[in-house]
Design a protein around this motif. Structure first.
Motif, PDB file in Angstrom:
ATOM      1  N   PHE A  64      46.948  44.252  65.392  1.00  0.00           N
ATOM      2  CA  PHE A  64      45.818  44.187  64.476  1.00  0.00           C
ATOM      3  C   PHE A  64      44.820  45.299  64.779  1.00  0.00           C
ATOM      4  CE2 PHE A  64      41.619  42.732  63.217  1.00  0.00           C
ATOM      5  CZ  PHE A  64      41.814  42.396  61.886  1.00  0.00           C
ATOM      6  N   GLU A  65      44.519  45.490  66.062  1.00  0.00           N
ATOM      7  CA  GLU A  65      43.575  46.537  66.446  1.00  0.00           C
ATOM      8  C   GLU A  65      44.089  47.924  66.071  1.00  0.00           C
ATOM      9  OE1 GLU A  65      42.335  46.225  70.517  1.00  0.00           O
ATOM     10  OE2 GLU A  65      41.766  44.111  70.276  1.00  0.00           O
ATOM     11  N   VAL A  66      45.362  48.160  66.302  1.00  0.00           N
ATOM     12  CA  VAL A  66      45.960  49.451  65.940  1.00  0.00           C
ATOM     13  C   VAL A  66      45.882  49.650  64.426  1.00  0.00           C
ATOM     14  CG1 VAL A  66      48.144  50.726  65.790  1.00  0.00           C
ATOM     15  CG2 VAL A  66      47.482  49.594  67.940  1.00  0.00           C
ATOM     16  N   PHE A  67      46.216  48.636  63.670  1.00  0.00           N
ATOM     17  CA  PHE A  67      46.170  48.736  62.212  1.00  0.00           C
ATOM     18  C   PHE A  67      44.740  48.942  61.715  1.00  0.00           C
ATOM     19  CE2 PHE A  67      46.163  46.753  57.940  1.00  0.00           C
ATOM     20  CZ  PHE A  67      47.002  47.666  57.305  1.00  0.00           C
ATOM     21  N   GLN A  68      43.816  48.204  62.302  1.00  0.00           N
ATOM     22  CA  GLN A  68      42.419  48.334  61.902  1.00  0.00           C
ATOM     23  C   GLN A  68      41.911  49.756  62.189  1.00  0.00           C
ATOM     24  OE1 GLN A  68      39.758  45.608  63.930  1.00  0.00           O
ATOM     25  NE2 GLN A  68      38.558  45.355  62.069  1.00  0.00           N
ATOM     26  N   TRP A  70      43.752  52.432  62.304  1.00  0.00           N
ATOM     27  CA  TRP A  70      44.417  53.300  61.348  1.00  0.00           C
ATOM     28  C   TRP A  70      43.684  53.267  60.001  1.00  0.00           C
ATOM     29  CZ3 TRP A  70      46.782  52.254  56.677  1.00  0.00           C
ATOM     30  CH2 TRP A  70      47.494  53.314  56.105  1.00  0.00           C
ATOM     31  N   ILE A  71      43.306  52.073  59.553  1.00  0.00           N
ATOM     32  CA  ILE A  71      42.571  51.946  58.285  1.00  0.00           C
ATOM     33  C   ILE A  71      41.255  52.711  58.358  1.00  0.00           C
ATOM     34  CG2 ILE A  71      41.267  50.338  56.828  1.00  0.00           C
ATOM     35  CD1 ILE A  71      43.520  48.334  57.187  1.00  0.00           C
ATOM     36  N   LEU A  72      40.512  52.542  59.431  1.00  0.00           N
ATOM     37  CA  LEU A  72      39.236  53.252  59.574  1.00  0.00           C
ATOM     38  C   LEU A  72      39.444  54.757  59.594  1.00  0.00           C
ATOM     39  CD1 LEU A  72      37.417  51.013  62.201  1.00  0.00           C
ATOM     40  CD2 LEU A  72      36.831  51.261  59.793  1.00  0.00           C
ATOM     41  N   ASP A  73      40.428  55.226  60.336  1.00  0.00           N
ATOM     42  CA  ASP A  73      40.726  56.661  60.386  1.00  0.00           C
ATOM     43  C   ASP A  73      41.126  57.179  59.011  1.00  0.00           C
ATOM     44  OD1 ASP A  73      40.199  56.647  63.091  1.00  0.00           O
ATOM     45  OD2 ASP A  73      42.326  56.649  63.708  1.00  0.00           O
ATOM     46  N   THR A  74      41.919  56.400  58.291  1.00  0.00           N
ATOM     47  CA  THR A  74      42.359  56.806  56.945  1.00  0.00           C
ATOM     48  C   THR A  74      41.170  56.853  55.988  1.00  0.00           C
ATOM     49  OG1 THR A  74      44.527  55.807  57.345  1.00  0.00           O
ATOM     50  CG2 THR A  74      43.934  56.253  55.063  1.00  0.00           C
ATOM     51  N   GLU A  75      40.282  55.892  56.069  1.00  0.00           N
ATOM     52  CA  GLU A  75      39.084  55.892  55.216  1.00  0.00           C
ATOM     53  C   GLU A  75      38.222  57.124  55.487  1.00  0.00           C
ATOM     54  OE1 GLU A  75      37.337  52.093  56.196  1.00  0.00           O
ATOM     55  OE2 GLU A  75      38.162  51.162  54.420  1.00  0.00           O
ATOM     56  N   ILE A  76      38.083  57.485  56.738  1.00  0.00           N
ATOM     57  CA  ILE A  76      37.284  58.660  57.104  1.00  0.00           C
ATOM     58  C   ILE A  76      37.925  59.929  56.546  1.00  0.00           C
ATOM     59  CG2 ILE A  76      36.576  60.109  59.062  1.00  0.00           C
ATOM     60  CD1 ILE A  76      36.153  57.480  60.638  1.00  0.00           C
ATOM     61  N   LYS A  77      39.242  60.033  56.641  1.00  0.00           N
ATOM     62  CA  LYS A  77      39.950  61.196  56.135  1.00  0.00           C
ATOM     63  C   LYS A  77      39.848  61.302  54.625  1.00  0.00           C
ATOM     64  CE  LYS A  77      43.313  61.470  59.840  1.00  0.00           C
ATOM     65  NZ  LYS A  77      44.690  61.283  60.248  1.00  0.00           N
ATOM     66  N   LEU A  78      39.771  60.159  53.947  1.00  0.00           N
ATOM     67  CA  LEU A  78      39.723  60.169  52.473  1.00  0.00           C
ATOM     68  C   LEU A  78      38.333  60.484  51.935  1.00  0.00           C
ATOM     69  CD1 LEU A  78      42.013  57.132  51.649  1.00  0.00           C
ATOM     70  CD2 LEU A  78      42.562  59.563  51.392  1.00  0.00           C
ATOM     71  N   LYS A  79      37.330  60.427  52.744  1.00  0.00           N
ATOM     72  CA  LYS A  79      35.967  60.681  52.267  1.00  0.00           C
ATOM     73  C   LYS A  79      35.664  62.140  52.188  1.00  0.00           C
ATOM     74  CE  LYS A  79      33.902  56.368  53.579  1.00  0.00           C
ATOM     75  NZ  LYS A  79      32.937  55.649  54.324  1.00  0.00           N
TER      76      LYS A  79
END
Length: 79
Positions: A64-68, A70-79
């Motif tokens: 869960f922590e790894v996935f979370q 990843w989601i945060l990193d992906t959101e940052i990259k998409l901004k």
């Protein structure tokens, strides 16, 4: 432990008890030991299951922590 004191107390009664009474005491002690062993087996099984569940929970939590992250990193990259 209490079980051992109880069994010892019952065995100490043998010398002052009739033959029929000794048979009853032996039966009661055997029954007590059997029930105690069953309880110990059940506690051991519950402990084993708890260990398995804890291991599964830890694995879930790590994933869960790894996935979370990843989601945060992906959101940052998409901004």
């Amino acid at each position: 432990a209490n079980i051992h004191r109880t069994i010892e107390s019952g065995e100490n009664l043998y010398s002052s008890t009739s033959s029929a009474g000794r048979d009853t005491i032996r039966h009661d002690i055997r029954n007590l030991r059997d029930r105690w062993e069953t309880l110990c087996d059940e506690v051991t099984e519950v402990h084993r299951k708890l260990d398995v569940n804890l291991s599964q929970w830890s694995l879930y939590d790590d994933n869960f922590e790894v996935f979370q992250k990843w989601i945060l990193d992906t959101e940052i990259k998409l901004k």
